[in-house]
Design a protein around this motif. Sequence first.
Motif, PDB file in Angstrom:
ATOM      1  N   ARG A 101      14.301 -65.191  -6.343  1.00  0.00           N
ATOM      2  CA  ARG A 101      13.017 -65.874  -6.172  1.00  0.00           C
ATOM      3  C   ARG A 101      12.082 -65.557  -7.338  1.00  0.00           C
ATOM      4  NH1 ARG A 101       8.800 -65.367  -1.128  1.00  0.00           N
ATOM      5  NH2 ARG A 101       7.319 -66.837  -1.984  1.00  0.00           N
ATOM      6  N   LEU A 102      11.983 -64.283  -7.696  1.00  0.00           N
ATOM      7  CA  LEU A 102      11.146 -63.886  -8.828  1.00  0.00           C
ATOM      8  C   LEU A 102      11.642 -64.515 -10.122  1.00  0.00           C
ATOM      9  CD1 LEU A 102       8.853 -62.150 -10.022  1.00  0.00           C
ATOM     10  CD2 LEU A 102      10.558 -60.311 -10.273  1.00  0.00           C
ATOM     11  N   ASP A 103      12.942 -64.502 -10.329  1.00  0.00           N
ATOM     12  CA  ASP A 103      13.527 -65.074 -11.541  1.00  0.00           C
ATOM     13  C   ASP A 103      13.256 -66.574 -11.639  1.00  0.00           C
ATOM     14  OD1 ASP A 103      15.072 -64.916 -13.925  1.00  0.00           O
ATOM     15  OD2 ASP A 103      16.789 -65.748 -12.837  1.00  0.00           O
ATOM     16  N   ASP A 104      13.407 -67.289 -10.541  1.00  0.00           N
ATOM     17  CA  ASP A 104      13.139 -68.726 -10.547  1.00  0.00           C
ATOM     18  C   ASP A 104      11.672 -69.016 -10.847  1.00  0.00           C
ATOM     19  OD1 ASP A 104      15.755 -69.305 -10.029  1.00  0.00           O
ATOM     20  OD2 ASP A 104      15.462 -69.819  -7.917  1.00  0.00           O
ATOM     21  N   ARG A 105      10.777 -68.231 -10.286  1.00  0.00           N
ATOM     22  CA  ARG A 105       9.352 -68.449 -10.541  1.00  0.00           C
ATOM     23  C   ARG A 105       8.972 -68.094 -11.974  1.00  0.00           C
ATOM     24  NH1 ARG A 105       5.877 -67.864  -5.165  1.00  0.00           N
ATOM     25  NH2 ARG A 105       7.289 -69.059  -3.855  1.00  0.00           N
ATOM     26  N   MET A 106       9.594 -67.069 -12.523  1.00  0.00           N
ATOM     27  CA  MET A 106       9.313 -66.735 -13.920  1.00  0.00           C
ATOM     28  C   MET A 106       9.860 -67.813 -14.851  1.00  0.00           C
ATOM     29  SD  MET A 106       9.769 -62.576 -13.792  1.00  0.00           S
ATOM     30  CE  MET A 106      10.185 -62.433 -15.475  1.00  0.00           C
ATOM     31  N   ASN A 107      11.028 -68.361 -14.544  1.00  0.00           N
ATOM     32  CA  ASN A 107      11.568 -69.467 -15.337  1.00  0.00           C
ATOM     33  C   ASN A 107      10.654 -70.685 -15.251  1.00  0.00           C
ATOM     34  OD1 ASN A 107      13.792 -68.118 -16.299  1.00  0.00           O
ATOM     35  ND2 ASN A 107      15.106 -68.769 -14.614  1.00  0.00           N
ATOM     36  N   PHE A 108      10.086 -70.940 -14.077  1.00  0.00           N
ATOM     37  CA  PHE A 108       9.146 -72.046 -13.934  1.00  0.00           C
ATOM     38  C   PHE A 108       7.896 -71.801 -14.780  1.00  0.00           C
ATOM     39  CE2 PHE A 108       5.544 -74.067 -11.751  1.00  0.00           C
ATOM     40  CZ  PHE A 108       5.914 -75.386 -11.943  1.00  0.00           C
ATOM     41  N   ALA A 109       7.405 -70.571 -14.799  1.00  0.00           N
ATOM     42  CA  ALA A 109       6.225 -70.245 -15.614  1.00  0.00           C
ATOM     43  C   ALA A 109       6.505 -70.468 -17.099  1.00  0.00           C
ATOM     44  CB  ALA A 109       5.792 -68.804 -15.362  1.00  0.00           C
ATOM     45  N   ALA A 143       7.632 -81.482 -12.506  1.00  0.00           N
ATOM     46  CA  ALA A 143       7.343 -81.670 -11.080  1.00  0.00           C
ATOM     47  C   ALA A 143       8.604 -81.456 -10.244  1.00  0.00           C
ATOM     48  CB  ALA A 143       6.765 -83.058 -10.831  1.00  0.00           C
ATOM     49  N   GLY A 144       9.737 -81.939 -10.722  1.00  0.00           N
ATOM     50  CA  GLY A 144      11.001 -81.704 -10.025  1.00  0.00           C
ATOM     51  C   GLY A 144      11.357 -80.228  -9.970  1.00  0.00           C
ATOM     52  N   HIS A 145      11.117 -79.533 -11.073  1.00  0.00           N
ATOM     53  CA  HIS A 145      11.375 -78.094 -11.119  1.00  0.00           C
ATOM     54  C   HIS A 145      10.469 -77.374 -10.125  1.00  0.00           C
ATOM     55  CE1 HIS A 145      12.015 -74.384 -13.960  1.00  0.00           C
ATOM     56  NE2 HIS A 145      12.419 -74.163 -12.731  1.00  0.00           N
ATOM     57  N   ALA A 146       9.197 -77.750 -10.067  1.00  0.00           N
ATOM     58  CA  ALA A 146       8.261 -77.142  -9.118  1.00  0.00           C
ATOM     59  C   ALA A 146       8.686 -77.427  -7.680  1.00  0.00           C
ATOM     60  CB  ALA A 146       6.853 -77.661  -9.371  1.00  0.00           C
ATOM     61  N   VAL A 180      11.635 -75.083  -6.909  1.00  0.00           N
ATOM     62  CA  VAL A 180      11.290 -73.666  -6.815  1.00  0.00           C
ATOM     63  C   VAL A 180      10.433 -73.361  -5.594  1.00  0.00           C
ATOM     64  CG1 VAL A 180       9.978 -71.825  -7.947  1.00  0.00           C
ATOM     65  CG2 VAL A 180      11.562 -73.196  -9.266  1.00  0.00           C
ATOM     66  N   PHE A 181       9.456 -74.223  -5.307  1.00  0.00           N
ATOM     67  CA  PHE A 181       8.492 -73.901  -4.258  1.00  0.00           C
ATOM     68  C   PHE A 181       8.794 -74.534  -2.901  1.00  0.00           C
ATOM     69  CE2 PHE A 181       6.088 -73.374  -8.240  1.00  0.00           C
ATOM     70  CZ  PHE A 181       5.803 -72.027  -8.116  1.00  0.00           C
ATOM     71  N   ALA A 182       9.665 -75.546  -2.845  1.00  0.00           N
ATOM     72  CA  ALA A 182       9.895 -76.209  -1.562  1.00  0.00           C
ATOM     73  C   ALA A 182      11.357 -76.238  -1.133  1.00  0.00           C
ATOM     74  CB  ALA A 182       9.356 -77.643  -1.624  1.00  0.00           C
ATOM     75  N   ILE A 183      12.269 -76.429  -2.046  1.00  0.00           N
ATOM     76  CA  ILE A 183      13.666 -76.647  -1.670  1.00  0.00           C
ATOM     77  C   ILE A 183      14.481 -75.358  -1.636  1.00  0.00           C
ATOM     78  CG2 ILE A 183      15.812 -77.771  -2.353  1.00  0.00           C
ATOM     79  CD1 ILE A 183      14.099 -80.067  -3.455  1.00  0.00           C
TER      80      ILE A 183
END
Length: 79
Positions: free
Chosen positions: A18-26, A65-68, A71-74
Amino acid sequence: MPPRWPRKPDRRDPRYRRLDDRMNFAVHVALFAAFNSGGWFWHQVQPTAVPFIPTVTLVWLTLLAGHALYVFAIARYAD
């Protein structure tokens, strides 16, 4: 200061994923902002130099938007 992980990083660990996915999104957001701000600056200075910037921005914003959404919903990080 970068986040510290209290134990050895393991991609199978749901909290780490989860942390890794959010950092990649950032990072994705930062690259989007940097590239597009430069592109739009040059588009304003000389519109014929970068005529494709509106298309690039729209396509990249859609991907962002797809990436967000992922990461945040799916994405589910269950054990």
